[in-house]
Every structure is written in structure tokens, then in C-alpha cells.
Design an enzyme around this catalytic site. Structure first.
Site, mmCIF file in Angstrom:
data_model
loop_
_atom_site.group_PDB
_atom_site.id
_atom_site.type_symbol
_atom_site.label_atom_id
_atom_site.label_comp_id
_atom_site.label_asym_id
_atom_site.label_seq_id
_atom_site.Cartn_x
_atom_site.Cartn_y
_atom_site.Cartn_z
ATOM 1 N N ALA A 42 0.982 -1.202 -0.031
ATOM 2 C CA ALA A 42 -0.153 -0.127 -0.102
ATOM 3 C C ALA A 42 0.757 1.366 0.123
ATOM 4 O O ALA A 42 2.174 1.337 0.470
ATOM 5 C CB ALA A 42 -0.955 0.141 1.280
ATOM 6 N N GLU A 97 -1.336 -9.295 -0.622
ATOM 7 C CA GLU A 97 -2.882 -9.545 -0.546
ATOM 8 C C GLU A 97 -3.665 -9.160 -1.661
ATOM 9 O O GLU A 97 -4.587 -10.159 -1.992
ATOM 10 C CB GLU A 97 -3.454 -8.554 0.623
ATOM 11 N N GLU A 142 3.336 -5.704 7.802
ATOM 12 C CA GLU A 142 2.724 -4.807 8.404
ATOM 13 C C GLU A 142 2.854 -4.597 9.955
ATOM 14 O O GLU A 142 3.101 -3.552 10.590
ATOM 15 C CB GLU A 142 1.121 -5.023 8.247
ATOM 16 N N GLY A 194 0.089 -4.848 0.839
ATOM 17 C CA GLY A 194 -1.197 -5.219 0.373
ATOM 18 C C GLY A 194 -1.008 -5.533 -1.189
ATOM 19 O O GLY A 194 -2.099 -6.264 -1.863
#
Length: 245
Positions: free
Chosen positions: A64, A110, A130, A107
Site C-alpha cells: 500500500a 494481499e 505490516e 497490500g
């Protein structure tokens, strides 16, 4: 579609979606999320298999966008900004293949987990860093990764943030194949070529059955089969098979 953070190439039997923020290592920001929603809306209305890639720059998605993530508050977290679009990708009607070259982190990993099948290059690696940033993997890794590689290995990856390289990802069955970078898109396209030979309705109902909760089985299969048994394409395909014999 006119998009800035992703490239969208629609072909007769598939779409190719390329993450396209090379200067930011394909970091997933709000604009990219919005554009992935637009891609999903198109594929929900006009179903086709999807190939998702990070392009030819040796990066799938480095996570992200941390600059945006740092400014998000509890209200943003409760919206599930990335989780919502990744779940929408998981639920697309027809199969999705992620072709991963280089890093798929946070992310980005993911996003790859949300696809039905993953193939990667021998320089690819996955990771969930994370916890080192003071947050959790909040867009699917805490439940998808255990389903994909088993609870123990998933916990180790989530707790330590260490990177899983391509050979380990293959051993853990996170990916279905590992190839040199120059063969990655050819390999992914060949897989989609095989998928494209199948009945679209049968593919859609197979995916729906696989994603259904255990308590829905075997009723979901029987219902799906009842629909397919009355489908004209079933008759045509079986007739061709019998005539070849």
C-alpha cells in the site's frame, strides 16, 4: 476505459490488467483502488477471465502507499479500503490469474492472494511487513494466507514479516509455477488459454461452488449441475465429444 494507475487491455477471451505506477513501485493508493473498482464493475457486467500483472519492470506491487496509509484514521480502517476491492476481485465471475514478478509485499501480496491462481518469476517474493509498521495485514492476509499455505506458516510470515521467495512459495503451493521473468506472461497466458477453452457458465458456477461455505455443499453442486444440464452449450460440447469418438 481511461485509467491512469492501471492499464486495461480487453481481448476476445480475457482482459489483461497491468498495475502502472512504476515510479512508486506500483504502490496501491486510493486512485489505483478506485480504478480497480472500475475494472471489477466492467468484468461483473461483461465477464471474462482476467490476467493481473505488474508489467515488465520487475515489480508486482510493493504494498500500500505508505504516505497515504500513515494519514488514515480509524474511520478509514473501518471502511476496509483495500480489503473491499480485493474481495471484489476474489468474487469476479470468471477465473483470475496473477502473474507476479519481483516484490509482492503488504497490500501487493494481499492483492495476489485475492486472485484464483498465482504464477511467479524466479525473482518474485512475498511478504507481510505490516506488524513492523505498527499495523496488521488488514486486507485479507490474516484469513486468506492460512487457507493458501496453512496456519502455522501463515502465522510465521505474519508475525515476523519475513519474505517468502519464489521457490518456497512453490513448495507451499502459494503459486502454481515458477518460471524465468521473460517467460512469466507467456506462462500466464498459456494457463488462460486452457481456461478459455472451457464453458464460461461452467467456470462461473465452479468458482461459485468453490467459494461457497462448507454447509452449502453438496446442494450448491447439485443446483449448479441442474442449471448446466439444461444449458445449450452442454449439449453442443457433449455432442462434439461423442462425434469425435
Amino acid at each position: 476505459m481511461k485509467l491512469d494507475s492501471v492499464r486495461f487491455d480487453e481481448r476476445d477471451d480475457r482482459v489483461v490488467v497491468t498495475l502502472d505506477r512504476p515510479s512508486k513501485r506500483n504502490a496501491i493508493d486510493q486512485d489505483m483502488v478506485d480504478e480497480l473498482h472500475a475494472v471489477c464493475a466492467h468484468l461483473e457486467k461483461h465477464p471474462k477471465p482476467m490476467l493481473l500483472t505488474g508489467g515488465d519492470n520487475g515489480i508486482f506491487a510493493a504494498g500500500a502507499d505508505i504516505a497515504q496509509l500513515r494519514e488514515r484514521d480509524k474511520h478509514d480502517a473501518l471502511q476496509g479500503i483495500n480489503a473491499t476491492v480485493f474481495e471484489r476481485i476474489r468474487r469476479l465471475p470468471l477465473p483470475t490469474v496473477a502473474a507476479i514478478d519481483g516484490p509482492a509485499l503488504g497490500g501487493g501480496a494481499e492483492l495476489a492472494y485475492a486472485c484464483d491462481i498465482r504464477v511467479c518469476s524466479d525473482r518474485a517474493f512475498f511478504g507481510q511487513p505490516e506488524v513492523r509498521l505498527g499495523i496488521i495485514a488488514g486486507a485479507g492476509a490474516t484469513y486468506r494466507l492460512p487457507q493458501l499455505v496453512g496456519e502455522s506458516l501463515a502465522k510465521e510470515l505474519l508475525f515476523t514479516g519475513r519474505r517468502m521467495h519464489a521457490d518456497e512459495a512453490l513448495s507451499a503451493r502459494l503459486v502454481s509455477s515458477v518460471v524465468p521473468p521473460e517467460e512469466l506472461l507467456t506462462t500466464a497466458d498459456a494457463l488462460l488459454d486452457k481456461i478459455a477453452k472451457s464453458s464460461a457458465m461452467a467456470l462461473q458456477l465452479t468458482k461459485l461452488a468453490v467459494h461457497s461455505p462448507p454447509e452449502a455443499h453438496p446442494q450448491i453442486e447439485m443446483t449448479a449441475q441442474a442449471v448446466l444440464f439444461e444449458d445449450d452449450e452442454k449439449y453442443a460440447r457433449m455432442t462434439r465429444f461423442l462425434e469425435r469418438g
